[in-house]
Write an enzyme that holds these catalytic residues in place. Structure first.
Site, PDB file in Angstrom:
ATOM      1  N   TYR A   1     -39.327 -34.996  33.927  1.00 38.76           N
ATOM      2  CA  TYR A   1     -39.196 -33.850  32.625  1.00 38.76           C
ATOM      3  C   TYR A   1     -37.911 -34.347  32.136  1.00 38.76           C
ATOM      4  O   TYR A   1     -38.131 -34.303  30.797  1.00 38.76           O
ATOM      5  CB  TYR A   1     -39.035 -32.600  33.297  1.00 38.76           C
ATOM      6  CG  TYR A   1     -38.770 -31.439  32.134  1.00 38.76           C
ATOM      7  CD1 TYR A   1     -39.588 -31.286  31.167  1.00 38.76           C
ATOM      8  CD2 TYR A   1     -37.551 -30.769  32.351  1.00 38.76           C
ATOM      9  CE1 TYR A   1     -39.397 -30.310  29.984  1.00 38.76           C
ATOM     10  CE2 TYR A   1     -37.061 -29.959  31.173  1.00 38.76           C
ATOM     11  CZ  TYR A   1     -38.139 -29.612  29.996  1.00 38.76           C
ATOM     12  OH  TYR A   1     -37.842 -28.915  29.116  1.00 38.76           O
TER      13      TYR A   1
ATOM     14  N   LEU B   1     -39.869 -27.127  18.852  1.00 36.70           N
ATOM     15  CA  LEU B   1     -39.822 -26.207  20.120  1.00 36.70           C
ATOM     16  C   LEU B   1     -40.953 -26.450  21.091  1.00 36.70           C
ATOM     17  O   LEU B   1     -41.017 -26.260  22.332  1.00 36.70           O
ATOM     18  CB  LEU B   1     -40.030 -25.070  19.695  1.00 36.70           C
ATOM     19  CG  LEU B   1     -39.080 -24.046  18.680  1.00 36.70           C
ATOM     20  CD1 LEU B   1     -39.206 -22.677  18.590  1.00 36.70           C
ATOM     21  CD2 LEU B   1     -37.723 -24.581  18.711  1.00 36.70           C
TER      22      LEU B   1
END
Length: 370
Positions: free
Chosen positions: A103, A53
């Site tokens: 990103y 994560l």
């Protein structure tokens, strides 16, 4: 099962850890920004499953995308390969991996590194391209519009939005965690891309309006349909951002010589809830309805219910106590009353199938004993 979570101190990581703790049979090891390279290798060496994560989405400079989303994923895969185990991995990627921005490119690179690791080692790799995830413990004024709006609105702060019609694709944190935990039931059997379900398509303006309605419901007493779907998830999220001093609020209280009457909650299409009290010997009601129906539950004390049919004149009576857990329902066309025949104060919960309308109250005064 030994489960490793990278980014364990993040929004999704905190929620996942809580759910895993509830399972009772998962030993969770956390990887955070403070974890060293040697510690990482030691932690994953005995892992039965890894939830990856960790990531960077709001860096001070674009180089952090490379270090946080690409280089760290490479280190993780190297550590896993070094363990000699075919440890299954679930990766929290982003829908922006489809986009050509810094990103998005870094998350897509992370996906490719993990999928290649899976091919080379035989490890199962599951990639979730997550939309905007919202829910409790997400940081406001960071990367979640929902968290920011909840924080502002429940504190009475002004909300500023540039484009109310801007689209939002949302996934609720509990649905994300459910999908993650589901992988533990069949570890190593799933590989490739998976989707979170459900995903909600809405707009910035609709979300803000919904949250503002939650805030105003404390004044209007009218709650939205908060039991299903996106509204349920938004309401749970909104309430989680309330400061403790906002956990309680007052509602109107109407008192007279008979006792008190307090409205608690109203709904758009399922009526309202309230309660009333009656002193010993006091009779309340003495009216009938054409269409309105009600359910009464005596919480404390002893009540005598009287009924008279307006057409036939037939009568009926019954007694119920707080210890009986008995619902008494009124029917249209029957005059009814409630009398406190006990020595204590009578407390009765009331549900009516419609919200009281002063213009059309559907409440006509009449005596049970004319």
């Amino acid at each position: 099962m030994r489960v490793v979570i990278t980014g364990a101190d993040g929004f999704i990581g905190k929620n996942l850890k809580l759910h895993l703790r509830e399972l009772g049979d998962a030993q969770v090891a956390s990887v955070t920004r403070d974890t060293t390279h040697d510690e990482l290798a030691s932690i994953v060496a005995s892992a039965d499953f890894v939830f990856h994560l960790a990531g960077v989405n709001r860096p001070k400079n674009e180089d952090e995308f490379l270090s946080g989303n690409v280089h760290f994923t490479e280190k993780l895969c190297a550590a896993l390969a070094g363990s000699g185990r075919k440890t299954p991995i679930a990766y929290a990627s982003s829908t922006q991996a489809k986009l050509d921005n810094p990103y998005g490119r870094s998350k897509r690179a992370g996906e490719e590194i993990l999928l290649r690791h899976g091919e080379e080692t035989g490890s199962k790799v599951v990639v979730f391209r997550l939309p905007n995830v919202f829910g409790k413990w997400c940081r406001p004024n960071y990367n979640s519009a929902v968290a920011t709006f909840c924080h502002q609105i429940c504190r009475g702060l002004p909300v500023s939005i540039d484009n109310a019609s801007a689209p939002l694709r949302l996934a609720y944190i509990d649905d994300v965690v459910d999908a993650f935990v589901g992988l533990l039931r069949t570890p190593g059997e799933t590989s490739g891309y998976m989707e979170i379900q459900p995903v909600y398509d809405t707009t910035v303006g609709d979300v803000v309006e919904t949250l503002q309605n939650f805030a105003s419901s404390r004044t209007t007493l009218t709650t939205a349909r908060v039991g299903t779907g996106l509204t349920r998830a938004l309401y749970a999220t909104y309430v989680s951002y309330m400061p403790p001093e906002a956990f309680s609020y007052d509602v109107p209280r109407h008192a007279d010589d008979r006792g008190v009457f307090v409205e608690m909650l109203k709904t758009p299409d399922c009526g309202q809830f309230s309660y009333f009290t009656a002193r010993p010997g006091v009779t309340r009601g003495e009216h009938y309805h054409h269409s309105k129906t009600e359910k009464f539950l005596v919480i404390h004390g002893t009540a005598h219910f009287g009924f008279r049919h307006l057409e036939s004149g037939k009568t009926h009576e019954l007694v119920t106590r707080g210890s009986d857990s008995r619902i008494v329902e009124t029917a249209p066309g029957w005059v009814h009353n409630i009398t406190n025949i006990g020595d204590d104060e009578l407390i009765v919960m009331l549900w009516a199938n419609e919200v009281f309308d002063r213009e059309r109250p559907d409440t006509v005064g009449a005596k049970v004993s004319p």
